[in-house]
Structure formats: C-alpha cells, structure tokens
Write a protein that holds these residues in place. Sequence first.
Motif, PDB file in Angstrom:
ATOM      1  N   GLU A 231      -6.776   5.529  -8.167  1.00  0.00           N
ATOM      2  CA  GLU A 231      -7.033   4.804  -6.911  1.00  0.00           C
ATOM      3  C   GLU A 231      -7.536   3.397  -7.204  1.00  0.00           C
ATOM      4  OE1 GLU A 231      -6.764   5.242  -3.533  1.00  0.00           O
ATOM      5  OE2 GLU A 231      -5.553   7.028  -3.915  1.00  0.00           O
TER       6      GLU A 231
ATOM      7  N   SER B  65      -4.724   1.280  -9.130  1.00  0.00           N
ATOM      8  CA  SER B  65      -3.555   0.945  -8.308  1.00  0.00           C
ATOM      9  C   SER B  65      -3.925  -0.039  -7.201  1.00  0.00           C
ATOM     10  CB  SER B  65      -2.920   2.218  -7.729  1.00  0.00           C
ATOM     11  OG  SER B  65      -3.794   2.878  -6.833  1.00  0.00           O
ATOM     12  N   ARG B  66      -5.120   0.062  -6.675  1.00  0.00           N
ATOM     13  CA  ARG B  66      -5.563  -0.918  -5.675  1.00  0.00           C
ATOM     14  C   ARG B  66      -5.730  -2.290  -6.309  1.00  0.00           C
ATOM     15  NH1 ARG B  66      -7.001   1.431  -0.810  1.00  0.00           N
ATOM     16  NH2 ARG B  66      -6.864   3.699  -0.890  1.00  0.00           N
TER      17      ARG B  66
ATOM     18  N   ARG C  74       1.881   1.785  -3.531  1.00  0.00           N
ATOM     19  CA  ARG C  74       0.720   2.221  -4.299  1.00  0.00           C
ATOM     20  C   ARG C  74       0.440   3.703  -4.061  1.00  0.00           C
ATOM     21  NH1 ARG C  74      -4.059   3.867  -3.863  1.00  0.00           N
ATOM     22  NH2 ARG C  74      -4.025   3.785  -1.618  1.00  0.00           N
ATOM     23  N   ARG C  75       0.418   4.106  -2.793  1.00  0.00           N
ATOM     24  CA  ARG C  75       0.155   5.508  -2.468  1.00  0.00           C
ATOM     25  C   ARG C  75       1.220   6.422  -3.068  1.00  0.00           C
ATOM     26  NH1 ARG C  75      -1.426   3.121   2.384  1.00  0.00           N
ATOM     27  NH2 ARG C  75       0.607   3.484   3.298  1.00  0.00           N
ATOM     28  N   GLN C  76       2.466   5.996  -3.009  1.00  0.00           N
ATOM     29  CA  GLN C  76       3.556   6.797  -3.560  1.00  0.00           C
ATOM     30  C   GLN C  76       3.415   6.918  -5.078  1.00  0.00           C
ATOM     31  OE1 GLN C  76       5.511   8.512  -1.773  1.00  0.00           O
ATOM     32  NE2 GLN C  76       7.139   9.147  -3.166  1.00  0.00           N
TER      33      GLN C  76
ATOM     34  N   GLY D 117       0.555   9.361  -5.789  1.00  0.00           N
ATOM     35  CA  GLY D 117       0.967  10.721  -5.433  1.00  0.00           C
ATOM     36  C   GLY D 117       1.981  11.300  -6.407  1.00  0.00           C
TER      37      GLY D 117
ATOM     38  N   GLN E 173       0.831  -1.204   0.000  1.00  0.00           N
ATOM     39  CA  GLN E 173       0.000   0.000   0.000  1.00  0.00           C
ATOM     40  C   GLN E 173       0.868   1.259   0.000  1.00  0.00           C
ATOM     41  OE1 GLN E 173      -3.210   0.535  -0.493  1.00  0.00           O
ATOM     42  NE2 GLN E 173      -3.547  -1.652  -0.765  1.00  0.00           N
ATOM     43  N   ALA E 174       2.001   1.230   0.670  1.00  0.00           N
ATOM     44  CA  ALA E 174       2.894   2.390   0.665  1.00  0.00           C
ATOM     45  C   ALA E 174       3.406   2.673  -0.749  1.00  0.00           C
ATOM     46  CB  ALA E 174       4.064   2.163   1.618  1.00  0.00           C
TER      47      ALA E 174
END
Length: 156
Positions: free
Chosen positions: A120, A123-124, A89-91, A94, A86-87
């Motif tokens: 979102e 990427s999820r 994915r978030r990066q 962003g 998840q880190a």
Amino acid sequence: MTDPQIPTLYEWLGGMEALTRLTTRFYERVHDDAVLARVFAHMGAEHPAHVAAFLAEVLGGPAAYSAHHGGHPHMIQQHLNRHLTQAQRRQWVGLLLDTADELGMPEDPEFRSALVGYLEWGSRLAVINSQPGASVDENAPMPRWGWGEVKGPYTG
C-alpha cells in the motif's frame, strides 16, 4: 537493532527463490489483466527479476538492487511521468496478493499485514511519483520494512 532470533520478512517468505517465483508469475498474469497490461506492455524480460531484487532489499534481504541499480532513487525514476492511476495501483496490489495466495506464500496475519502495509505504502508512493512535476531525491534511502517497523523516506 534487530533481534537475530526473529527472521526478516524476506526470510519468512522464503527468500529470493520465493520472490522470484512471485514476480515471475505476477508479471505473467499482468499480460492478461485488462487494467495493467497496457501499463507494462513495454516491460523487458528482466523486469520481474529487478522487482524481486527490490522487494528482497526492502523486506530485509540482500542489498543487490541498490548495488546494481541505484537503490530507491532509481526505482522512483522508473515511475516518473507514468501517470499511474489509483485504479491501476489497486489492481497491482490486488493481483500481487492474489499471486502470493496462488503460490502458497505465508498467510499468517502478521506477515500479510506487513506485506500489505508495504505494498500500500510503496504503490501509493509510485502513483505520487508518476504525476507531472514529481522529481527524484538522489539521496532517498532504501525503505526497510519489518515486523511493525518502517525505516525509509517519508517515515521520519
């Protein structure tokens, strides 16, 4: 049925030229990103163009990714057993949005909402498909993202 008066997200953001600029600059930035550099360390020179073609098709542009690479099942295949977090994915989301800002892509709330919605969701899905035991549905349709409407796998 789509209204010919309403541009697709692909048209609104500037077409293939804009997506190519976005993915090229994004993957340049990935090389210097502490979270993402390792994930994409073995990425070939053609990777930004492939991602641009995929995004183009999803956002209402030409179906070149499906024609040349096998559509959504091929993209899922690229994520199998990658063990994405998840880190990461978030990066990824962003940094892609920061790059869109850097390049002056449209900032209107409607477009950005649609773009963020796809990033979102996609990427999820990539994280889910990167975990042990995930498999590819060879019949998975290419997602189609629009202004408040979604057509694709897992959307009913």
